[in-house]
Design a protein around this motif. Structure first.
Motif, PDB file in Angstrom:
ATOM      1  N   LEU A  48      16.222   5.124   1.528  1.00 22.46           N
ATOM      2  CA  LEU A  48      17.237   4.835   2.540  1.00 22.46           C
ATOM      3  C   LEU A  48      16.822   3.709   3.479  1.00 22.46           C
ATOM      4  CD1 LEU A  48      18.429   8.452   3.477  1.00 22.46           C
ATOM      5  CD2 LEU A  48      19.349   6.883   1.766  1.00 22.46           C
ATOM      6  N   GLY A  49      15.532   3.407   3.522  1.00 29.54           N
ATOM      7  CA  GLY A  49      15.059   2.282   4.328  1.00 29.54           C
ATOM      8  C   GLY A  49      15.056   2.539   5.817  1.00 29.54           C
ATOM      9  N   ILE A  50      14.885   3.786   6.252  1.00 27.42           N
ATOM     10  CA  ILE A  50      14.801   4.099   7.679  1.00 27.42           C
ATOM     11  C   ILE A  50      13.538   3.469   8.254  1.00 27.42           C
ATOM     12  CG2 ILE A  50      14.571   5.976   9.359  1.00 27.42           C
ATOM     13  CD1 ILE A  50      16.207   7.718   7.511  1.00 27.42           C
ATOM     14  N   MET A  51      13.650   2.942   9.467  1.00 26.27           N
ATOM     15  CA  MET A  51      12.530   2.262  10.114  1.00 26.27           C
ATOM     16  C   MET A  51      11.263   3.114  10.089  1.00 26.27           C
ATOM     17  SD  MET A  51      12.170   0.943  14.064  1.00 26.27           S
ATOM     18  CE  MET A  51      13.374  -0.357  13.868  1.00 26.27           C
ATOM     19  N   MET A  52      10.154   2.492   9.714  1.00 24.69           N
ATOM     20  CA  MET A  52       8.880   3.195   9.644  1.00 24.69           C
ATOM     21  C   MET A  52       7.782   2.263  10.125  1.00 24.69           C
ATOM     22  SD  MET A  52       7.189   5.862   8.913  1.00 24.69           S
ATOM     23  CE  MET A  52       5.512   6.340   8.524  1.00 24.69           C
ATOM     24  N   THR A  53       7.275   2.505  11.340  1.00 26.25           N
ATOM     25  CA  THR A  53       6.238   1.635  11.896  1.00 26.25           C
ATOM     26  C   THR A  53       4.894   2.346  12.016  1.00 26.25           C
ATOM     27  OG1 THR A  53       6.873   2.257  14.153  1.00 26.25           O
ATOM     28  CG2 THR A  53       7.931   0.313  13.217  1.00 26.25           C
ATOM     29  N   GLY A  54       4.877   3.662  11.831  1.00 28.05           N
ATOM     30  CA  GLY A  54       3.641   4.421  11.957  1.00 28.05           C
ATOM     31  C   GLY A  54       3.085   4.838  10.609  1.00 28.05           C
ATOM     32  N   SER A  55       2.312   5.913  10.615  1.00 28.27           N
ATOM     33  CA  SER A  55       1.638   6.398   9.417  1.00 28.27           C
ATOM     34  C   SER A  55       2.513   7.401   8.660  1.00 28.27           C
ATOM     35  CB  SER A  55       0.304   7.057   9.794  1.00 28.27           C
ATOM     36  OG  SER A  55      -0.236   7.781   8.715  1.00 28.27           O
ATOM     37  N   PHE A  56       2.673   7.181   7.358  1.00 31.10           N
ATOM     38  CA  PHE A  56       3.431   8.128   6.540  1.00 31.10           C
ATOM     39  C   PHE A  56       2.729   9.478   6.479  1.00 31.10           C
ATOM     40  CE2 PHE A  56       4.412  10.129   2.442  1.00 31.10           C
ATOM     41  CZ  PHE A  56       5.781  10.240   2.563  1.00 31.10           C
ATOM     42  N   GLY A  57       1.410   9.478   6.571  1.00 30.64           N
ATOM     43  CA  GLY A  57       0.664  10.732   6.578  1.00 30.64           C
ATOM     44  C   GLY A  57       1.042  11.614   7.752  1.00 30.64           C
ATOM     45  N   TYR A  58       1.238  11.011   8.923  1.00 34.97           N
ATOM     46  CA  TYR A  58       1.651  11.775  10.094  1.00 34.97           C
ATOM     47  C   TYR A  58       3.081  12.291   9.943  1.00 34.97           C
ATOM     48  CZ  TYR A  58      -2.512  10.317  12.704  1.00 34.97           C
ATOM     49  OH  TYR A  58      -3.799  10.129  13.142  1.00 34.97           O
ATOM     50  N   VAL A  59       3.945  11.482   9.308  1.00 33.96           N
ATOM     51  CA  VAL A  59       5.312  11.941   9.054  1.00 33.96           C
ATOM     52  C   VAL A  59       5.283  13.181   8.168  1.00 33.96           C
ATOM     53  CG1 VAL A  59       7.503  11.372   7.932  1.00 33.96           C
ATOM     54  CG2 VAL A  59       6.358   9.669   9.350  1.00 33.96           C
ATOM     55  N   LEU A  60       4.474  13.121   7.119  1.00 34.07           N
ATOM     56  CA  LEU A  60       4.361  14.261   6.214  1.00 34.07           C
ATOM     57  C   LEU A  60       3.796  15.479   6.940  1.00 34.07           C
ATOM     58  CD1 LEU A  60       4.661  15.350   3.371  1.00 34.07           C
ATOM     59  CD2 LEU A  60       2.374  14.460   2.844  1.00 34.07           C
ATOM     60  N   LEU A  61       2.817  15.268   7.801  1.00 37.11           N
ATOM     61  CA  LEU A  61       2.241  16.372   8.571  1.00 37.11           C
ATOM     62  C   LEU A  61       3.296  17.047   9.435  1.00 37.11           C
ATOM     63  CD1 LEU A  61      -0.127  18.033   9.775  1.00 37.11           C
ATOM     64  CD2 LEU A  61      -0.465  16.152  11.420  1.00 37.11           C
ATOM     65  N   MET A  62       4.115  16.257  10.132  1.00 27.25           N
ATOM     66  CA  MET A  62       5.120  16.838  11.024  1.00 27.25           C
ATOM     67  C   MET A  62       6.210  17.564  10.235  1.00 27.25           C
ATOM     68  SD  MET A  62       3.746  16.245  13.809  1.00 27.25           S
ATOM     69  CE  MET A  62       4.992  17.246  14.619  1.00 27.25           C
ATOM     70  N   THR A  63       6.626  17.012   9.100  1.00 25.38           N
ATOM     71  CA  THR A  63       7.648  17.697   8.314  1.00 25.38           C
ATOM     72  C   THR A  63       7.095  18.997   7.734  1.00 25.38           C
ATOM     73  OG1 THR A  63       7.065  16.289   6.416  1.00 25.38           O
ATOM     74  CG2 THR A  63       8.955  15.628   7.742  1.00 25.38           C
ATOM     75  N   LEU A  64       5.821  19.024   7.376  1.00 23.93           N
ATOM     76  CA  LEU A  64       5.214  20.256   6.879  1.00 23.93           C
ATOM     77  C   LEU A  64       5.162  21.317   7.976  1.00 23.93           C
ATOM     78  CD1 LEU A  64       2.254  18.894   4.691  1.00 23.93           C
ATOM     79  CD2 LEU A  64       4.317  20.057   3.904  1.00 23.93           C
ATOM     80  N   LEU A  65       4.783  20.905   9.181  1.00 19.96           N
ATOM     81  CA  LEU A  65       4.713  21.863  10.289  1.00 19.96           C
ATOM     82  C   LEU A  65       6.100  22.365  10.666  1.00 19.96           C
ATOM     83  CD1 LEU A  65       1.994  20.183  12.550  1.00 19.96           C
ATOM     84  CD2 LEU A  65       1.757  22.215  11.119  1.00 19.96           C
ATOM     85  N   LEU A  66       7.091  21.478  10.633  1.00 19.66           N
ATOM     86  CA  LEU A  66       8.470  21.913  10.873  1.00 19.66           C
ATOM     87  C   LEU A  66       8.908  22.913   9.807  1.00 19.66           C
ATOM     88  CD1 LEU A  66      10.539  18.804  12.024  1.00 19.66           C
ATOM     89  CD2 LEU A  66      10.428  21.018  13.155  1.00 19.66           C
TER      90      LEU A  66
END
Length: 345
Positions: free
Chosen positions: A222-240
């Protein structure tokens, strides 16, 4: 007569199901009341910092209902801008004003620009040569062409992850109970905490793949803006996912069937969506802001915004990480206690 008999049976079934009756009539009123509070809130008042010679704008900005904070130097203002304390920092570059927008919230950006334009118009007679004071605009995060999906995408990733995990986990755990599987496990020497942990780990494996898929698809496809770490995104989605999983299994203990499980959605999911950051919490009543701070979706959404839009790292999302872990542990503990209604151990 047969149609009448079927109609009467359905009516009696609903009338005797007090929870369904209550949610059918009360839940819509609660959701509509929440929508009224969110959409009927006061207009957003931008928070603008001024430094140095830009202090001449203070009175004009305050006249436009902006919250103005003065800073002794530009460095202090920049620190406040990065911390999210203000929406924009106004300084003077030579004889021309310059504004740096925080940039992650298009609604705040529009409010700041509108206030600055009105203030510049009111100060026009004071400008050299009678010209209009038009500030030079730059962005700390994002850009002028930042799309709506870039603003709301991180929040919606958290919403979809939380919603689907909550629903699937709740219904699946409910079936374990209604089919007798849970009762058979409770009749064994297994401890309640072992049963809960086992179920969480079992369901949790699937949430790992779901979180990875949603995160990857949103960013890469989808090309949503991503300026940080994908690893942190994955961590937050896992915790959610874990907080949604443990909450779903907890509430399933209080549902007799799939319909009653689904009825929790307007009471548990919808309010969290409204209070997750889709709308500025500053414009809501204080008591409603505090409710938002007591929901896991708020912390997940804010952390995803910090990572994907603002490019922030561990030091900025650590508090959100610990809050989601705390929510998951709390829901697991309550799950263990809820099993007492099925068997005393």
């Amino acid at each position: 007569m047969r149609i009448r008999a079927i109609t009467l049976r359905i009516l009696q079934q609903f009338i005797h199901d007090r929870r369904t009756m209550a949610l059918m009539f009360i839940a819509p009123l609660l959701v509509l009341s929440l929508m009224s509070l969110v959409f009927g809130s006061d207009a957003y008042e931008p928070k603008i910092g001024v430094s140095g010679g830009a202090a001449v704008f203070s009175s004009a900005l305050e006249a436009q209902q902006a919250e103005v904070t003065g800073y002794a130097d530009e460095a202090s203002g920049q620190a406040a801008l990065k911390a999210g304390d203000i929406d924009a920092l106004l300084t003077m570059k030579g004889d021309a004003p310059a504004v740096v927008l925080e940039g992650s919230n298009p609604a705040a950006n529009r409010a700041v620009i509108m206030a600055l334009q009105e203030a510049a118009q009111s100060l026009r007679p004071q400008a050299p040569g009678g010209g209009q004071l038009q500030p030079q605009i730059s962005y700390l995060y994002g850009a002028e062409d930042m799309k709506t999906i870039d603003r709301f995408g991180p929040i919606m990733i958290g919403v979809f992850v939380f919603f689907f995990v909550f629903l699937i986990a709740g219904v699946s755990f409910l079936r374990e109970r209604t089919t007798g599987t849970l009762e058979r496990l409770l009749s064994t020497p297994l401890k309640r905490w072992e049963i809960v942990t086992g179920y969480v780990c079992g369901f949790g494996i699937f949430t790992v793949f779901q979180a990875l898929l949603i995160s990857w698809f949103s960013i890469q496809v989808l090309g949503i803006m991503m300026t940080g770490s994908f690893g942190y995104v994955l961590l937050m989605t896992l915790l959610l996912s874990m907080s949604a999983l443990t909450l779903g299994t907890l509430l399933s203990a209080f549902a007799a069937n799939e319909l009653q499980m689904i009825q929790f959605i307007p009471l548990v999911i919808v309010p969290q969506i409204f209070l997750s950051g889709l709308f500025p919490l500053d414009t809501l009543p204080l008591w409603l802001q505090r409710i938002g701070l007591a929901t896991p979706m708020y912390y997940g959404s804010q952390a995803l915004m910090d990572i994907m839009v603002r490019g922030r790292g561990w030091s900025d999302i650590a508090g959100d990480v610990f809050m989601l872990i705390a929510f998951s542990l709390l829901f697991m503990l309550l799950n263990v206690l809820a099993l007492r209604k099925h068997r005393r151990m």
